[in-house]
Design a protein around this motif. Structure first.
Motif, PDB file in Angstrom:
ATOM      1  N   THR A 117      29.350 109.285 -18.889  1.00 57.30           N
ATOM      2  CA  THR A 117      29.078 109.173 -20.623  1.00 57.30           C
ATOM      3  C   THR A 117      28.175 108.003 -20.537  1.00 57.30           C
ATOM      4  O   THR A 117      28.785 107.253 -21.145  1.00 57.30           O
ATOM      5  N   ARG A 118      26.645 109.083 -21.905  1.00 59.12           N
ATOM      6  CA  ARG A 118      26.535 108.071 -22.131  1.00 59.12           C
ATOM      7  C   ARG A 118      27.447 107.511 -23.359  1.00 59.12           C
ATOM      8  O   ARG A 118      27.028 106.084 -23.974  1.00 59.12           O
ATOM      9  N   SER A 119      28.043 107.536 -24.127  1.00 61.27           N
ATOM     10  CA  SER A 119      28.684 107.608 -25.267  1.00 61.27           C
ATOM     11  C   SER A 119      28.865 106.076 -24.979  1.00 61.27           C
ATOM     12  O   SER A 119      29.770 105.298 -25.446  1.00 61.27           O
TER      13      SER A 119
ATOM     14  N   ASP B 295      27.396 103.421 -23.637  1.00 61.44           N
ATOM     15  CA  ASP B 295      26.612 102.806 -25.394  1.00 61.44           C
ATOM     16  C   ASP B 295      28.238 101.818 -25.970  1.00 61.44           C
ATOM     17  O   ASP B 295      27.706 100.717 -26.222  1.00 61.44           O
ATOM     18  N   ARG B 296      29.233 102.740 -25.711  1.00 62.47           N
ATOM     19  CA  ARG B 296      30.347 101.500 -26.572  1.00 62.47           C
ATOM     20  C   ARG B 296      30.798 100.546 -25.722  1.00 62.47           C
ATOM     21  O   ARG B 296      30.885  99.101 -26.537  1.00 62.47           O
TER      22      ARG B 296
END
Length: 139
Positions: free
Chosen positions: A108-110, A113-114
């Motif tokens: 996932t994007r999250s 991102d992390r």
């Protein structure tokens, strides 16, 4: 001719051989030593760069597995945890969500991102401290 050589070829070959040994056998420890001698901020930059990774991994709730501050330290086995395995300065952290998502084949994007926040933390720490970043090409 100043060194008693008719051609620069032996000197070039010796330099290329030394660079190859440093790259493959010493994992850049010789080049790092020379860079440290030429630039008195080099070692401090590495510390700040790795501190950026370490701080952001901690703030994102990701376990830090180890941190190594120089290729010499890594070669001597003085590094901690997984970071000492690659033979260079670095910070190793583990993201269980990224690991699980990669196994599922759906990241996932999250999660990305992390991961990017932690990876870019080293460059950001250098930029804040020095106005620019020299490290990070291997991040």
């Amino acid at each position: 001719k100043a060194l008693g050589l008719d051609s620069p070829q032996p000197l070039f070959l010796a330099t290329a051989g030394l660079a190859a040994v440093d790259t493959f056998a010493l994992k850049g420890a010789l080049a790092e030593t020379l860079a440290s001698a030429a630039d008195n901020t080099y070692s401090e930059r590495i510390v700040r760069h790795e501190a950026g990774h370490l701080l952001l991994a901690y703030l994102c709730g990701l376990p830090v597995q180890g941190c190594v501050l120089s290729a010499r330290e890594a070669l001597a086995g003085e590094g901690s945890g997984a970071a000492s395995l690659n033979g260079a300065a670095g910070t190793a952290f583990f993201d269980p969500e990224l690991n699980a998502a990669a196994r599922r084949g759906r990241i996932t994007r999250s999660v990305i991102d992390r991961y990017c926040i932690v990876v870019m933390g080293g460059i950001a720490a250098e930029a804040v401290s020095y106005g620019s970043a020299e490290g990070g090409k291997d991040d």
